[in-house]
Design a protein around this motif. Structure first.
Motif, PDB file in Angstrom:
ATOM      1  N   SER A 164       0.815  -1.213   0.000  1.00  0.00           N
ATOM      2  CA  SER A 164       0.000   0.000   0.000  1.00  0.00           C
ATOM      3  C   SER A 164       0.850   1.266   0.000  1.00  0.00           C
ATOM      4  O   SER A 164       0.371   2.347  -0.348  1.00  0.00           O
ATOM      5  N   ASP A 165       2.117   1.143   0.401  1.00  0.00           N
ATOM      6  CA  ASP A 165       2.990   2.319   0.433  1.00  0.00           C
ATOM      7  C   ASP A 165       3.598   2.637  -0.930  1.00  0.00           C
ATOM      8  O   ASP A 165       4.169   3.710  -1.123  1.00  0.00           O
ATOM      9  N   SER A 166       3.499   1.692  -1.854  1.00  0.00           N
ATOM     10  CA  SER A 166       4.069   1.920  -3.181  1.00  0.00           C
ATOM     11  C   SER A 166       3.084   2.730  -4.022  1.00  0.00           C
ATOM     12  O   SER A 166       1.869   2.497  -3.969  1.00  0.00           O
ATOM     13  N   PRO A 167       3.570   3.672  -4.811  1.00  0.00           N
ATOM     14  CA  PRO A 167       2.656   4.448  -5.674  1.00  0.00           C
ATOM     15  C   PRO A 167       1.977   3.582  -6.728  1.00  0.00           C
ATOM     16  O   PRO A 167       0.971   3.984  -7.313  1.00  0.00           O
ATOM     17  N   PHE A 168       2.520   2.383  -6.955  1.00  0.00           N
ATOM     18  CA  PHE A 168       1.937   1.486  -7.951  1.00  0.00           C
ATOM     19  C   PHE A 168       1.101   0.376  -7.315  1.00  0.00           C
ATOM     20  O   PHE A 168       0.521  -0.446  -8.017  1.00  0.00           O
ATOM     21  N   GLY A 169       1.057   0.341  -5.977  1.00  0.00           N
ATOM     22  CA  GLY A 169       0.277  -0.665  -5.269  1.00  0.00           C
ATOM     23  C   GLY A 169       0.994  -1.987  -5.082  1.00  0.00           C
ATOM     24  O   GLY A 169       0.470  -2.901  -4.446  1.00  0.00           O
ATOM     25  N   PHE A 170       2.203  -2.113  -5.622  1.00  0.00           N
ATOM     26  CA  PHE A 170       2.977  -3.342  -5.518  1.00  0.00           C
ATOM     27  C   PHE A 170       4.452  -3.022  -5.292  1.00  0.00           C
ATOM     28  O   PHE A 170       4.968  -2.014  -5.796  1.00  0.00           O
ATOM     29  N   ALA A 171       5.109  -3.887  -4.528  1.00  0.00           N
ATOM     30  CA  ALA A 171       6.559  -3.816  -4.373  1.00  0.00           C
ATOM     31  C   ALA A 171       7.176  -4.844  -5.313  1.00  0.00           C
ATOM     32  O   ALA A 171       6.733  -6.000  -5.364  1.00  0.00           O
ATOM     33  N   PHE A 172       8.181  -4.446  -6.056  1.00  0.00           N
ATOM     34  CA  PHE A 172       8.794  -5.316  -7.057  1.00  0.00           C
ATOM     35  C   PHE A 172      10.173  -5.771  -6.598  1.00  0.00           C
ATOM     36  O   PHE A 172      10.875  -5.074  -5.860  1.00  0.00           O
ATOM     37  N   SER A 173      10.561  -6.954  -7.068  1.00  0.00           N
ATOM     38  CA  SER A 173      11.913  -7.475  -6.847  1.00  0.00           C
ATOM     39  C   SER A 173      12.221  -8.449  -7.975  1.00  0.00           C
ATOM     40  O   SER A 173      11.306  -8.987  -8.615  1.00  0.00           O
ATOM     41  N   LEU A 174      13.508  -8.663  -8.231  1.00  0.00           N
ATOM     42  CA  LEU A 174      13.891  -9.632  -9.253  1.00  0.00           C
ATOM     43  C   LEU A 174      13.567 -11.037  -8.781  1.00  0.00           C
ATOM     44  O   LEU A 174      13.708 -11.367  -7.597  1.00  0.00           O
TER      45      LEU A 174
END
Length: 567
Positions: free
Chosen positions: A47-57
């Motif tokens: 929820s803290d990400s401006p895109f609604g998701f946290a990304f990782s490789l």
């Protein structure tokens, strides 16, 4: 904002322009652009990400693993993770963020078109055909294996959209090379060749390549074969697959191959040389070692040791689909136990079922059938006082837990009726060698129809469609003496330690540079439209010859010049 285009690609109308100058020392470093259906990313709600998701490789992503040995920098192109794709609003900000932090540029496919492209044409038409399933197979077996024009158009449109993303970032003048993974992007080389005739494009097929009789049944066979021939390098898992491809080109297109003095097999396609090679895909040793050393693996290993103490563990790890042969594996196990009832208290098969990659009644039928056989085996043996013989684990199972099962198992059974490679025996072998306290031995039973069978000299190869032979092979693996098991294991591990993913990447990159080394000196003329497009290449000697013949007749005269043919 969207990443600026550094493309040196040309419009088809100017494809015959003189070759661009060779870049100087101040030119940007050449990139490798790796294109696959999915980006090598994981996405978790945030929820803290401006895109609604946290990304990782994603360390399990094959496209990421097969880039380990590539020269830096590498840019990845593909669609977003399935878990996030439908919930994220595409934006220039998202594209810029992923490109800056992960070197990933997403392709945003509309939901319905993506489903038609992937589940429609790729998974329910092209993929079964590549695995030798004919269109006239009864409908109750495969559902609807037939060519559908709408899904093919969605396939073409998706490939065109992927090509558009590549064109945004490629600079073929700087030596950028494009590496395309698998049949989902079969048409991509055609669209890249149209817009970027000098681009170096390598295509690697991760599935089998069928015989000419199978390919002959495809209504758009010429367009699809031309798609591969628009690449500079076409790579396959095995010699058999490469031979089938060359046979198709000869029998269906009338294009023959030849072997150069240095032993390379190539096809002359409208003046361009297409290199055809075999590349051995191995495992990511670093990723497996990290998984084996994880706390999760240690905890799972302790759990497995307590749960199956005193029993011989056989492990299976398969996707849920028509071709993995889990049903045949269970039927063979049933036959083995019927013939050797004393083994019922000694063995257990841990069968990991990975989530299906497509949906449909064919997948549902596989689930129902395998579950029915599993329950029958367990009920029969429980009646005789035995414990569960088949333990099914429905995925997804993280690699940190899978490696614990591989390391604990005395035997690995892989029984597909057709498979491009199948790296499960590879994972198993490395884990048996490198897990903490490893026994450095293990038995592998592998179908002769899996691509990996050709490289595993220590495996027991078998035809899974022969239940008696598969049952005998499984019993041989379980009862094999310690010295023989160690010797077979050493043979397999020696091969894998010399053919890891970095070896694949270096070999593929070297072959691709070789295949397109003359591009800068060539003139290209575009012919055809859509999937029938091909770039006709004219070498420097032909260019000079044409000019010398034309000048005397043309000099000083107001005449029109019409060139017919590319000679």
């Amino acid at each position: 904002m969207a990443p600026p285009s550094s493309s040196s690609c040309v419009h088809p109308s100017s494809a015959g322009a003189p070759a661009p100058p060779v870049p100087g020392a101040d030119a940007p470093p050449a990139r490798r652009i790796v294109v696959a259906h999915r980006l090598p990313l994981r996405a978790s709600p945030d929820s803290d990400s401006p895109f609604g998701f946290a990304f990782s490789l994603d360390p399990d992503a094959l496209s990421l693993q097969l880039s380990r040995g590539l020269p830096a920098p590498v840019t990845y192109i593909g669609t977003l993770p399935a878990s996030a794709e439908s919930k994220i609003v595409p934006s220039d900000e998202l594209d810029g963020y992923l490109l800056e932090h992960f070197s990933c540029l997403p392709v945003h496919l509309d939901g319905d078109h993506h489903a038609e492209f992937y589940h429609g044409f790729c998974k329910h038409y092209l993929w079964p055909l590549l695995h030798y399933m004919l269109p006239f197979t009864p409908a109750d077996v495969v559902g609807s294996l037939r060519f559908d024009a709408a899904s093919y158009r969605a396939f073409i449109a998706a490939n065109r959209q992927f090509a558009g993303r590549v064109i945004q970032v490629i600079s073929s003048d700087a030596g950028d090379l494009v590496i395309v993974h698998d049949y989902h992007l079969w048409a991509l080389p055609t669209f890249l060749r149209r817009k970027c005739p000098r681009a170096g494009v390598g295509f690697f097929l991760h599935s089998p390549f069928p015989s000419a009789e199978i390919v002959r049944s495809v209504p758009v066979r010429n367009e699809l074969l031309g798609g591969l021939l628009n690449a500079d390098l076409v790579g396959f898992h095995t010699l058999d697959y490469a031979h089938q491809f060359l046979s198709c080109c000869s029998r269906l297109l009338g294009i023959s191959s030849n072997t150069s003095l240095n032993g390379h097999t190539n096809i002359n396609y409208h003046g361009r040389t297409v290199l055809v090679k075999i590349f051995s895909v191995g495992v990511d040793m670093g990723q497996l070692r990290a998984a084996l050393a994880s706390p999760e693996a240690a905890a799972k290993a302790k759990e497995i040791a307590e749960a199956y103490r005193g029993r011989v563990i056989m492990v299976g790890d398969d996707d849920v689909d028509l071709f993995k042969g889990v049903r045949l594996k269970l039927l063979a196990l049933e036959k083995m136990l019927e013939a050797h009832r004393d083994m019922a208290r000694q063995v257990v098969l841990v069968q990991i079922n990975n989530p299906a990659r497509s949906r449909g009644r064919d997948v549902d039928a596989v689930r129902v059938e395998t579950r029915r056989i599993e329950q029958r085996i367990n009920k029969l043996l429980i009646r005789f006082g035995s414990e569960l013989i088949v333990v099914t684990i429905d995925g997804p199972v993280p690699m940190s837990e899978k490696v614990a099962y591989y390391a604990a198992a005395d035997c690995c059974v892989v029984s597909p009726v057709r498979d491009g490679l199948n790296r499960i025996p590879y994972f198993y072998t490395v884990c048996r060698e490198e897990a903490p306290g490893a026994r450095k031995s293990g038995a592998v039973v592998v179908s002769e129809f899996a691509g990996c069978s050709a490289s595993l000299g220590g495996a027991i190869r078998v035809n899974p469609r022969n239940p008696e032979a598969l049952a005998d092979a499984m019993r041989a693996a379980v009862t094999m003496g310690a010295e023989e098991k160690r010797a077979r294991h050493r043979t397999n591990y020696s091969y894998l330690s010399a053919h890891d993913v970095a070896t694949w990447a270096r070999s593929f990159d070297e072959a691709l540079r070789l295949a397109c080394r003359d591009h800068a000196a060539m003139m290209f003329v575009g012919l055809g439209f859509g999937m029938s497009y091909r770039a006709v290449a004219v070498g420097p000697s032909s260019q000079r010859l044409t000019a010398e013949r034309v000048r005397p007749a043309y000099r000083g005269a107001a005449r029109r010049l019409i060139l017919l043919g590319y000679d």
